[in-house]
Design a protein around this motif. Structure first.
Motif, PDB file in Angstrom:
ATOM      1  N   LEU A 133       8.027  -1.594   0.881  1.00 18.47           N
ATOM      2  CA  LEU A 133       8.459  -0.296   0.382  1.00 18.47           C
ATOM      3  C   LEU A 133       9.820  -0.427  -0.284  1.00 18.47           C
TER       4      LEU A 133
ATOM      5  N   ARG B 244       6.221   9.258   7.843  1.00 12.48           N
ATOM      6  CA  ARG B 244       5.126   9.141   6.879  1.00 12.48           C
ATOM      7  C   ARG B 244       3.964  10.071   7.202  1.00 12.48           C
TER       8      ARG B 244
ATOM      9  N   TYR C 251       2.962   1.862   2.838  1.00 11.77           N
ATOM     10  CA  TYR C 251       3.398   1.310   4.115  1.00 11.77           C
ATOM     11  C   TYR C 251       2.270   0.479   4.749  1.00 11.77           C
TER      12      TYR C 251
ATOM     13  N   SER D 139       1.992  -2.834   3.250  1.00  9.86           N
ATOM     14  CA  SER D 139       3.116  -3.716   3.581  1.00  9.86           C
ATOM     15  C   SER D 139       2.977  -4.348   4.961  1.00  9.86           C
TER      16      SER D 139
END
Length: 367
Positions: free
Chosen positions: A89, A120, A20, A23
């Motif tokens: 993701l 997360r 994450y 990203s």
């Protein structure tokens, strides 16, 4: 918790957090430190000579199946790829990796907790407790009505959601935020026909629910219509993003997604003649209880679990035994039954359709 699951939970969670962070590295300066921090977590787990030693090495691994570099992963987890070719993701990350989410920096301050989405950094139980702490002090009916509302209304026009909650006598349960830009196009958004949360829109024009079992996959046309892929539910209508809000990803993944199956099963059973079904009785002592009409004793009690990995589900139930008499898995997980029955010998396990047929027979026998 099962030892093997504990051992895998930390590196899987670290991989998701790093994925994450990678990203969103262009928008969030904290992301670079998060990738480095999670590289350290994975290094400690895998040991010298088997682990990535730099963040760039970890990022390269996140584009490969976990089974290539994470020993002990079961077949489902082993096939998981965290990042796609566009450094986003993958959909499977939302479906599979959430089974393993845990705390990776227990006992010390977690800098990522300040900006990473909660799914997360938090376990499902933590998210659930935060979401429903306002309901726990009320009656069983308040709890059931409030939880159902959240599952059935994870997004919509802000004013409409507020009016609906007021009509039900509910105080706001969780925060709703404006629908993110990557879930809207030209001021429009589309709700997944199954879970009603805003679907993601890719640069290539694909509109999808990130929870793959919902099979909600569409193609966006120039006229802002979406066309369903083979096997997808009928296309939902476009809605205005002006004033539209949604719950965050953690509530969606840990409350809404499983809640869709829980409510669907409850409603099917409640329509059976001669019985009545209760949703989240005892403030979620179990998910669904069924009684013969006019009686107090339970005919059957059910706990619904929706895990991508049978091994992760078995470990979860072993660590935290369910209070219900039957463990129920969604119909789209029917292929897990044989493995679950081997992993959980002696436990009554069924799909939602199997338990519907069984309860229907029981209700007739009791009449």
């Amino acid at each position: 918790m099962n030892t093997s699951l504990t051992a895998l939970a930390r590196p899987v969670t670290a991989a998701v957090r790093a994925g994450y962070a990678w990203s969103v590295r262009r928008e969030k300066p904290e992301a670079w430190l998060e990738v480095a921090r999670m590289t350290g977590v994975i290094m400690r787990h895998l040991g010298p000579g088997s682990a990535p030693v730099t963040p760039s090495e970890l990022v390269a691994l996140l584009h490969q199946p976990l089974g290539v570099w994470l020993s002990g992963a079961d077949p489902v987890l082993g096939e998981l790829v965290i990042l796609d070719e566009h450094d986003r993701l993958t959909d499977d990350t939302y479906g599979i990796a959430c089974d393993y989410t845990t705390e990776v920096l227990a006992g010390q301050e977690d800098p990522g907790a300040r900006w990473l989405p909660k799914w997360r950094t938090h376990r499902a139980e933590q998210v659930e407790q935060e979401a429903f702490q306002r309901l726990v002090s009320g009656s069983d009916e308040d709890y059931s009505v409030g939880r159902r509302f959240l599952v059935e209304h994870p997004a919509g026009a802000s004013d409409d959601l507020l009016d609906r909650q007021t009509d039900l006598g509910l105080r706001p349960l969780v925060s709703y935020e404006p629908i993110p830009q990557h879930r809207q196009e030209a001021g429009r958004w589309w709700a997944c026909p199954v879970c009603h949360w805003p679907m993601a829109i890719s640069p290539s024009g694909h509109v999808t629910c990130r929870f793959r079992p919902h099979r909600a996959t569409y193609t966006l046309t120039d006229g802002l219509r979406i066309l369903p892929a083979d096997g997808a539910p009928p296309a939902p209508r476009a809605q205005s993003a002006n004033g539209a809000v949604c719950v965050d990803e953690s509530i969606w993944r840990f409350v809404v997604v499983p809640g869709v199956v829980e409510i669907r099963l409850h409603d099917r059973l409640d329509r059976l003649p001669g019985v009545s079904a209760a949703l989240y009785p005892g403030k979620d002592r179990f998910d669904v209880g069924v009684r013969r009409a006019g009686e107090d004793d339970w005919l059957v009690t059910l706990d619904v679990k929706d895990f991508s990995s049978p091994a992760a589900l078995a470990a979860k139930v072993t660590d935290r035994p369910i209070a219900a008499g039957v463990l129920v898995v969604p119909d789209y997980r029917r292929d897990q039954l044989a493995q679950l029955k081997r992993l959980l010998p002696g436990m009554d396990i069924a799909t939602e359709s199997q338990i519907y047929r069984r309860t229907s027979r029981l209700s007739r026998e009791e009449q």
